[in-house]
Enzyme design. Structure first.
Site, PDB file in Angstrom:
ATOM      1  N   LYS A  12      -0.894 -20.558  -1.794  1.00 48.38           N
ATOM      2  CA  LYS A  12      -0.308 -19.224  -1.582  1.00 48.38           C
ATOM      3  C   LYS A  12       1.003 -19.406  -0.838  1.00 48.38           C
ATOM      4  O   LYS A  12       1.184 -20.392  -0.119  1.00 48.38           O
ATOM      5  CB  LYS A  12      -1.249 -18.360  -0.738  1.00 48.38           C
ATOM      6  CG  LYS A  12      -1.029 -16.880  -0.879  1.00 48.38           C
ATOM      7  CD  LYS A  12      -1.779 -16.327  -2.084  1.00 48.38           C
ATOM      8  CE  LYS A  12      -1.495 -14.896  -2.358  1.00 48.38           C
ATOM      9  NZ  LYS A  12      -2.404 -14.352  -3.392  1.00 48.38           N
ATOM     10  N   ASP A  51       2.366 -11.455  -5.995  1.00 45.70           N
ATOM     11  CA  ASP A  51       1.379 -10.861  -5.091  1.00 45.70           C
ATOM     12  C   ASP A  51       2.075  -9.620  -4.520  1.00 45.70           C
ATOM     13  O   ASP A  51       3.031  -9.114  -5.137  1.00 45.70           O
ATOM     14  CB  ASP A  51       0.949 -11.856  -3.996  1.00 45.70           C
ATOM     15  CG  ASP A  51      -0.296 -11.395  -3.234  1.00 45.70           C
ATOM     16  OD1 ASP A  51      -1.404 -11.501  -3.773  1.00 45.70           O
ATOM     17  OD2 ASP A  51      -0.173 -10.896  -2.098  1.00 45.70           O
TER      18      ASP A  51
HETATM   19  P1  NDP Z   1       2.004  -4.472  -4.906  1.00 39.49           P
HETATM   20  O1  NDP Z   1       3.096  -4.914  -4.039  1.00 39.49           O
HETATM   21  O2  NDP Z   1       2.274  -4.192  -6.334  1.00 39.49           O
HETATM   22  O3  NDP Z   1       1.308  -3.175  -4.289  1.00 39.49           O
HETATM   23  C1  NDP Z   1       0.757  -3.187  -3.014  1.00 39.49           C
HETATM   24  C2  NDP Z   1       0.228  -1.818  -2.685  1.00 39.49           C
HETATM   25  O4  NDP Z   1      -0.509  -1.889  -1.468  1.00 39.49           O
HETATM   26  C3  NDP Z   1       1.333  -0.805  -2.447  1.00 39.49           C
HETATM   27  O5  NDP Z   1       0.875   0.477  -2.807  1.00 39.49           O
HETATM   28  C4  NDP Z   1       1.560  -0.920  -0.940  1.00 39.49           C
HETATM   29  O6  NDP Z   1       2.110   0.252  -0.330  1.00 39.49           O
HETATM   30  C5  NDP Z   1       0.156  -1.130  -0.431  1.00 39.49           C
HETATM   31  N1  NDP Z   1       0.219  -1.934   0.808  1.00 39.49           N
HETATM   32  C6  NDP Z   1       0.743  -3.158   0.945  1.00 39.49           C
HETATM   33  N2  NDP Z   1       0.693  -3.573   2.221  1.00 39.49           N
HETATM   34  C7  NDP Z   1       0.126  -2.578   2.895  1.00 39.49           C
HETATM   35  C8  NDP Z   1      -0.209  -2.417   4.241  1.00 39.49           C
HETATM   36  N3  NDP Z   1       0.027  -3.365   5.167  1.00 39.49           N
HETATM   37  N4  NDP Z   1      -0.817  -1.261   4.587  1.00 39.49           N
HETATM   38  C9  NDP Z   1      -1.077  -0.306   3.643  1.00 39.49           C
HETATM   39  N5  NDP Z   1      -0.760  -0.407   2.344  1.00 39.49           N
HETATM   40  C10 NDP Z   1      -0.178  -1.538   1.974  1.00 39.49           C
HETATM   41  O7  NDP Z   1       0.862  -5.590  -4.761  1.00 39.49           O
HETATM   42  P2  NDP Z   1      -0.370  -5.898  -5.696  1.00 39.49           P
HETATM   43  O8  NDP Z   1      -0.882  -4.647  -6.317  1.00 39.49           O
HETATM   44  O9  NDP Z   1      -0.013  -7.027  -6.555  1.00 39.49           O
HETATM   45  O10 NDP Z   1      -1.437  -6.450  -4.629  1.00 39.49           O
HETATM   46  C11 NDP Z   1      -2.386  -5.609  -3.986  1.00 39.49           C
HETATM   47  C12 NDP Z   1      -3.530  -6.454  -3.470  1.00 39.49           C
HETATM   48  O11 NDP Z   1      -4.153  -7.145  -4.567  1.00 39.49           O
HETATM   49  C13 NDP Z   1      -3.149  -7.550  -2.474  1.00 39.49           C
HETATM   50  O12 NDP Z   1      -4.213  -7.736  -1.577  1.00 39.49           O
HETATM   51  C14 NDP Z   1      -3.035  -8.794  -3.357  1.00 39.49           C
HETATM   52  O13 NDP Z   1      -3.219  -9.972  -2.622  1.00 39.49           O
HETATM   53  C15 NDP Z   1      -4.173  -8.548  -4.324  1.00 39.49           C
HETATM   54  N6  NDP Z   1      -4.122  -9.242  -5.595  1.00 39.49           N
HETATM   55  C16 NDP Z   1      -3.037  -9.174  -6.398  1.00 39.49           C
HETATM   56  C17 NDP Z   1      -3.033  -9.819  -7.621  1.00 39.49           C
HETATM   57  C18 NDP Z   1      -1.905  -9.735  -8.581  1.00 39.49           C
HETATM   58  O14 NDP Z   1      -2.012 -10.307  -9.655  1.00 39.49           O
HETATM   59  N7  NDP Z   1      -0.829  -9.031  -8.267  1.00 39.49           N
HETATM   60  C19 NDP Z   1      -4.179 -10.631  -8.052  1.00 39.49           C
HETATM   61  C20 NDP Z   1      -5.311 -10.567  -7.156  1.00 39.49           C
HETATM   62  C21 NDP Z   1      -5.248  -9.914  -5.983  1.00 39.49           C
HETATM   63  P3  NDP Z   1       3.612   0.204   0.220  1.00 39.49           P
HETATM   64  O15 NDP Z   1       4.480   0.271  -0.993  1.00 39.49           O
HETATM   65  O16 NDP Z   1       3.749   1.406   1.083  1.00 39.49           O
HETATM   66  O17 NDP Z   1       3.762  -1.084   0.986  1.00 39.49           O
HETATM   67  O1  2IT Z   2      -4.371 -13.187  -5.278  1.00 36.25           O
HETATM   68  C1  2IT Z   2      -4.170 -13.562  -6.436  1.00 36.25           C
HETATM   69  O2  2IT Z   2      -5.076 -14.042  -7.131  1.00 36.25           O
HETATM   70  C2  2IT Z   2      -2.826 -13.393  -6.998  1.00 36.25           C
HETATM   71  N1  2IT Z   2      -1.951 -12.862  -6.334  1.00 36.25           N
HETATM   72  C3  2IT Z   2      -2.509 -13.928  -8.371  1.00 36.25           C
HETATM   73  C4  2IT Z   2      -2.207 -15.395  -8.313  1.00 36.25           C
HETATM   74  C5  2IT Z   2      -1.742 -16.005  -9.595  1.00 36.25           C
HETATM   75  O3  2IT Z   2      -1.425 -17.209  -9.535  1.00 36.25           O
HETATM   76  O4  2IT Z   2      -1.691 -15.353 -10.634  1.00 36.25           O
END
Ligand code: NDP
Ligand code: 2IT
Length: 443
Positions: free
Chosen positions: A126, A166
């Site tokens: 990461k 992420d």
């Molecule tokens: P994005 O940046 O697309 O969206 C994040 C969302 O979460 C936004 O709505 C953001 O609001 C909110 N958020 C982020 N930080 C905070 C915080 N500290 N407090 C409150 N709200 C918060 O990210 P993703 O959708 O990609 O990721 C969301 C989660 O999913 C994370 O935990 C990530 O690790 C996990 N994840 C992502 C994957 C991927 O493929 N993208 C795969 C697996 C897991 P704001 O805009 O106000 O910050």
């Molecule tokens: O938390 C996760 O699994 C991710 N942000 C996706 C990682 C990836 O390599 O696609």
């Protein structure tokens, strides 16, 4: 004191200042007790736990960039390469002001188990930076990404370490990062996943985490002779994971009624308007509050979290520790059936225990959100083969593997004679594969 407790105490003492890291290690090691106790001497002799809780390396670097006023800004950049026993390091990059070593260590550690669960050959890693992309112009984001990659490119490669998106890293950032990697190395290769479709990306990768989360929800409900039809779903977050969880929830007949960002949440009793959500968050990049300008039946709750809304299923899809004991109590009081984590570690340890005590079906992030990295693995395969699969091919593979992952957890629980506890199932299943590879490759 047994082996697990000794290693855990050592981590708690040494890293007491790294709250998220200690939390992730505690959850995993506690659930491994049942396996370790069967052959404690073997695991201790091979120092398996000490090796598992220690990253292969932490790379830290300065990221200078110039903003639109011509000022030089400096951020910290990181890449944590945790474990490559079963494949090249693999995991996302996070751009958020909260990023620090504790958060990236917890994410890289969890990623090792998650990637093992996908059945694909990927190790865990990461990275990211405390750079805040919010309110920055495209040019500023590009300048940051170019500077970040100017250091990172030395440590990554399609067979070494393959970063992806992420929080704060989506298609735009991956594009700028890829462009700079190519400029520096002259190599056109699958060094990042989540790439655009015109330059080596995979269909369905954008949707994969959210879709995979709903495929797992479907499998879980099916086991309990229920379906998603007409289920009310509370979703937190309004980013990549939340948006495509909402999309697939509709496709499977459910009604997603909330979404949120870090300022507050929207409750729309008619169901979240997906096209509007995409327009606000993917195109305009504005606050979720703006939803109200278009939908008069919706309500905006400033500074609140959506877990207070009555629902059948909760899908926390924003960030770590967003779902506290208090939230868990409200969900249980309101009759929630299942909680599946779209985000990484969104539930606190207390919230998770509360769900367990109250027999809520609970699937932790490392299983429930594995669809994203799984499809990244499929992107790597397509890049190696120099071809692109159709939408249907990738989606079918995603669905099949999410169902296999679910079945694998059930099989492991059966083998160890354990009740239906997916925290145990995911941690044990992830652990067994990584450890087998570690032992066979020597220390
Ligand atoms: P994005 O940046 O697309 O969206 C994040 C969302 O979460 C936004 O709505 C953001 O609001 C909110 N958020 C982020 N930080 C905070 C915080 N500290 N407090 C409150 N709200 C918060 O990210 P993703 O959708 O990609 O990721 C969301 C989660 O999913 C994370 O935990 C990530 O690790 C996990 N994840 C992502 C994957 C991927 O493929 N993208 C795969 C697996 C897991 P704001 O805009 O106000 O910050
Ligand atoms: O938390 C996760 O699994 C991710 N942000 C996706 C990682 C990836 O390599 O696609």
């Amino acid at each position: 004191m047994n082996y697990v407790e000794r290693v855990l105490n050592n981590i708690k003492e040494k890293y007491s200042h790294e709250k998220e890291f200690v939390q992730a290690i505690t959850e995993v090691l506690e659930s491994l007790k049942v396996v370790i106790s069967k052959n404690e001497e073997f695991y201790e002799k091979n120092a398996i736990l000490e090796r598992l809780v220690t990253p292969d390396r932490i790379i830290k670097f300065r990221v200078p960039w110039v903003n639109d006023k011509g000022e030089i800004k400096v951020n910290m950049g990181y890449r944590i390469q945790w474990n490559n026993a079963i494949g090249p390091y693999k995991g996302g990059l996070r751009l958020h002001p909260s990023v620090n070593e504790s958060i990236l260590k917890f994410l890289a550690f969890e990623q090792t188990f998650k990637n093992s669960l996908t059945t694909l050959p990927m190790g865990g890693g990461k990275g990211g930076s405390d750079f805040d992309p919010k309110g920055k112009s495209d040019r500023e984001v590009m300048a940051f990404c170019q500077s970040f990659m100017t250091e990172l490119y030395k440590y990554i490669g399609p067979n070494t370490d393959v970063p992806a998106g992420d929080i704060g890293v989506g298609a735009r950032e991956i594009g700028y990062l890829y462009g700079q990697y190519k400029r520096l190395t002259s190599n056109y290769e699958g060094v990042l996943t989540g790439k655009g479709l015109t330059y080596g990306g995979s269909l369905i990768r954008t949707e994969a985490t959210g879709y995979g989360l709903l495929y797992m929800t479907e499998a879980l409900l099916k086991k309990h002779e229920m379906s998603l039809k007409d289920k009310k779903i509370v979703v937190s977050g309004a980013g990549n994971v939340a948006i495509y969880a909402i999309e697939k929830a509709y496709q499977l007949g459910a009604l997603p009624i909330t979404c949120s960002d870090s300022n507050g949440f929207i409750y729309d009793p008619n169901g979240i308007d997906l096209a509007l959500l995409k327009e606000l968050k993917e195109v305009k990049r504005v606050r979720i509050k703006e939803y109200l300008n278009y939908k008069k039946d919706a309500t905006y709750y400033d500074g609140k979290k959506p877990f207070m809304i009555k629902c059948d299923i909760a899908l926390p899809c924003a960030t770590q520790n967003e779902l506290t004991l208090e939230d868990a109590k409200m969900l249980v009081n309101n009759g929630v059936i299942a909680v599946l984590e779209g985000a990484n570690m969104p539930s606190t340890l207390e919230a998770t225990s509360y769900f367990k005590e109250h027999h809520v079906l609970f699937v932790p992030g490392k299983a429930a959100n594995a669809g994203g990295v799984l499809t990244s693995g499929l992107e790597m395969t397509q890049n190696s083969m120099r071809l692109s699969w159709t939408r249907e091919e990738v989606d079918n593979k995603l669905k099949t593997i999410m169902n296999e992952l679910y079945q694998n957890m059930l099989n492991v629980l059966k083998t160890y004679n354990l009740e239906e506890d997916y925290v145990l199932g995911s941690n044990i299943a992830g652990f067994l594969k990584v450890v087998d590879a570690m032992v066979k490759q020597g220390f």
